[in-house]
Design a protein around this motif. Structure first.
Motif, PDB file in Angstrom:
ATOM      1  N   ASP A 238     -10.682  -5.645  13.723  1.00 44.52           N
ATOM      2  CA  ASP A 238     -11.874  -6.150  14.411  1.00 44.52           C
ATOM      3  C   ASP A 238     -12.756  -5.058  14.996  1.00 44.52           C
ATOM      4  OD1 ASP A 238     -11.078  -8.764  13.860  1.00 44.52           O
ATOM      5  OD2 ASP A 238      -9.892  -8.879  15.692  1.00 44.52           O
TER       6      ASP A 238
ATOM      7  N   ASN B  43     -20.154  -1.855   9.198  1.00 46.18           N
ATOM      8  CA  ASN B  43     -19.376  -3.026   8.781  1.00 46.18           C
ATOM      9  C   ASN B  43     -18.746  -2.757   7.420  1.00 46.18           C
ATOM     10  OD1 ASN B  43     -18.388  -5.672   9.006  1.00 46.18           O
ATOM     11  ND2 ASN B  43     -20.100  -6.502   7.828  1.00 46.18           N
TER      12      ASN B  43
ATOM     13  N   GLN C  10     -13.489  -5.748   6.308  1.00 48.43           N
ATOM     14  CA  GLN C  10     -14.703  -5.549   7.087  1.00 48.43           C
ATOM     15  C   GLN C  10     -14.506  -6.095   8.494  1.00 48.43           C
ATOM     16  OE1 GLN C  10     -17.655  -6.519   3.328  1.00 48.43           O
ATOM     17  NE2 GLN C  10     -18.271  -7.191   5.366  1.00 48.43           N
TER      18      GLN C  10
ATOM     19  N   TRP D  37     -16.718  -7.301  10.533  1.00 50.54           N
ATOM     20  CA  TRP D  37     -17.541  -8.496  10.732  1.00 50.54           C
ATOM     21  C   TRP D  37     -17.620  -9.215   9.388  1.00 50.54           C
ATOM     22  CZ3 TRP D  37     -21.458  -4.428  12.631  1.00 50.54           C
ATOM     23  CH2 TRP D  37     -21.022  -3.900  13.857  1.00 50.54           C
TER      24      TRP D  37
ATOM     25  N   ASP E 142     -18.290 -12.071   8.226  1.00 45.50           N
ATOM     26  CA  ASP E 142     -19.348 -13.018   7.888  1.00 45.50           C
ATOM     27  C   ASP E 142     -20.716 -12.373   7.770  1.00 45.50           C
ATOM     28  OD1 ASP E 142     -17.930 -15.606   7.771  1.00 45.50           O
ATOM     29  OD2 ASP E 142     -17.426 -15.126   9.840  1.00 45.50           O
TER      30      ASP E 142
ATOM     31  N   TYR F 295     -28.362  -4.745  15.709  1.00 43.64           N
ATOM     32  CA  TYR F 295     -27.804  -4.943  14.375  1.00 43.64           C
ATOM     33  C   TYR F 295     -28.897  -4.724  13.335  1.00 43.64           C
ATOM     34  CZ  TYR F 295     -24.428  -7.718  17.144  1.00 43.64           C
ATOM     35  OH  TYR F 295     -23.525  -8.163  18.084  1.00 43.64           O
TER      36      TYR F 295
ATOM     37  N   ARG G 236     -18.476 -12.158  20.721  1.00 43.99           N
ATOM     38  CA  ARG G 236     -17.966 -11.653  19.447  1.00 43.99           C
ATOM     39  C   ARG G 236     -19.138 -11.316  18.522  1.00 43.99           C
ATOM     40  NH1 ARG G 236     -14.295 -11.009  22.022  1.00 43.99           N
ATOM     41  NH2 ARG G 236     -12.154 -11.775  21.855  1.00 43.99           N
ATOM     42  N   HIS G 237     -19.172 -10.078  18.048  1.00 43.58           N
ATOM     43  CA  HIS G 237     -20.240  -9.649  17.147  1.00 43.58           C
ATOM     44  C   HIS G 237     -20.283 -10.511  15.890  1.00 43.58           C
ATOM     45  CE1 HIS G 237     -20.978  -6.093  19.559  1.00 43.58           C
ATOM     46  NE2 HIS G 237     -19.711  -5.756  19.470  1.00 43.58           N
ATOM     47  N   ASN G 238     -19.119 -10.757  15.304  1.00 38.32           N
ATOM     48  CA  ASN G 238     -19.105 -11.497  14.040  1.00 38.32           C
ATOM     49  C   ASN G 238     -19.656 -12.903  14.211  1.00 38.32           C
ATOM     50  OD1 ASN G 238     -18.174 -11.670  11.129  1.00 38.32           O
ATOM     51  ND2 ASN G 238     -17.091 -13.416  12.024  1.00 38.32           N
ATOM     52  N   GLU G 239     -19.347 -13.542  15.328  1.00 35.64           N
ATOM     53  CA  GLU G 239     -19.817 -14.913  15.538  1.00 35.64           C
ATOM     54  C   GLU G 239     -21.337 -14.950  15.669  1.00 35.64           C
ATOM     55  OE1 GLU G 239     -19.297 -19.056  15.848  1.00 35.64           O
ATOM     56  OE2 GLU G 239     -17.966 -17.439  15.171  1.00 35.64           O
TER      57      GLU G 239
ATOM     58  N   LYS H 212     -22.805 -14.281  12.185  1.00 35.40           N
ATOM     59  CA  LYS H 212     -22.633 -15.444  11.299  1.00 35.40           C
ATOM     60  C   LYS H 212     -23.671 -16.514  11.604  1.00 35.40           C
ATOM     61  CE  LYS H 212     -19.300 -18.351  12.160  1.00 35.40           C
ATOM     62  NZ  LYS H 212     -17.957 -18.964  12.278  1.00 35.40           N
TER      63      LYS H 212
END
Length: 364
Positions: A285, A296, A304, A306, A308, A325, A346-349, A352
């Motif tokens: 993560d 990423n 990766q 992130w 998504d 980003y 959360r960066h990924n959330e 996404k």
């Protein structure tokens, strides 16, 4: 004749369809975004805000640029479009961009010994500028924050015994590894770069250099960058920009260092920023270290960070949820300022949900 006119019309239409937008004093507005996907993003990014406990996700600003146009903007708390927000460690990526302009002037190479420009590193002559950019100086640095302040090098540098001369404090650390061999995230490495910049560009140019080299060409007029007692910019932590101005830096990086018809940052410099450090060892993560930017990318057998978001996503990240980003494949730049204190963001959330909300919003 009509066939020739038709061909001309097609060519003109093609050029119009691929028009390239750049901000003037203000960002030009893009197509308005609505719908359930946007509502889901806002529900995540802007939950009810509890200023008494300072818990949960606390977004101060969220701004989205697509194809050089402003398509979304929202603020919360005390932050407005005119607020130069503390960027924390996004400052590191800003210093990398400033250094890139000096690199383009031919004032240094990545393999130059850092001691050439900062003599206080005389006990560490093997450290190169590339090592500092990779957070790979080999200096025994402890990047701990509120949860372990007594052993924290960064807390001592910013607030106690090192705050008057941050680069000298960093240079006084012992080595735990050979320079360039291992990644250890270090705000001290970033401040060594700032101190080196003073001699790279010369002491007379240095106080105005971030503005003359980077901010003014991008149309950024309200940036603030604090210095320590020696006059060195605190490259680790203390640059302040509005969300709209930080997005200009993101667009510069998204377009490989070009601003309009000017190649402000050399393409090979931007490529270096976006290339994983070979000595990086992946952790679950965690974004991958590039040249003072975060990537990423899947490295060292890890997925990766992130999943998504596209693999070409890269970011400048800061304490308490600051994020810039850049997603070149989607022509997206996203600025997120926050005041997160409990690690729930959360960066990924966010990525996404933002991709679902803003993908395909530009019309030819």
């Amino acid at each position: 004749m009509f066939k020739g006119l038709s061909l001309l019309f097609i060519l003109l239409l093609s050029q119009t369809a691929h028009a390239e937008y750049w901000p003037a004093e203000q960002w030009s507005p893009g197509p308005k975004v609505t719908g359930a996907a946007l509502e889901a993003l806002e529900t995540y990014a802007f939950p009810p805000r509890d200023d008494t406990t300072r818990t949960g996700i606390r977004t101060d600003a969220l701004l989205v640029i697509r194809d050089g146009q402003l398509i979304y903007e929202r603020y919360a708390g005390p932050t407005t479009a005119d607020t130069p927000h503390l960027t924390w460690s996004i400052s590191k990526s800003l210093m990398a961009a400033v250094l890139g302009v000096a690199y383009g002037e031919g004032l240094f190479t990545l393999q130059d010994p850092a001691v050439k420009f900062y003599p206080a590193l005389e006990n560490h002559p093997a450290i190169t500028l590339a090592d500092l950019l990779h957070w790979a100086s080999g200096l025994d640095w402890q990047e701990d924050y509120e949860y372990a302040p007594l052993k924290s090098s960064v807390v001592a540098m910013l607030y106690t015994r090192g705050h008057s001369n941050m680069a000298a404090f960093t240079a006084g650390h012992d080595e735990y590894a050979a320079p360039g061999q291992a990644f250890r995230y270090s705000s001290g490495d970033s401040n060594l770069l700032s101190a080196a910049l003073k001699n790279i560009v010369g002491p007379s140019r240095y106080p105005d250099y971030p503005w003359s080299a980077l901010f003014e060409p991008l149309g950024i007029h309200h940036a603030v960058w604090e210095t320590d007692a020696t006059g060195a910019f605190v490259a680790s932590s203390y640059a302040y920009l509005t969300a709209r101005d930080l997005a200009r830096v993101g667009l510069l990086m998204a377009r490989d260092g070009r601003w309009g018809d000017r190649q402000l940052l050399p393409k090979d410099w931007v490529a270096f920023n976006r290339e994983p450090f070979t000595g990086y060892r992946a952790h679950q993560d965690e974004a991958v270290a590039g040249g003072q930017w975060w990537l990423n990318r899947a490295v060292d057998g890890a997925a990766q960070p992130w999943p998504d978001a596209p693999a070409d996503t890269f970011a400048a990240l800061g304490h308490w949820g600051q994020a810039l980003y850049v997603i070149p494949s989607e022509n997206l730049v996203i600025v997120r300022y926050g005041d997160d204190r409990d690690g729930s963001y959360r960066h990924n959330e966010l990525l996404k949900l933002a991709l679902k909300a803003f993908a395909g919003t530009v019309q030819p």
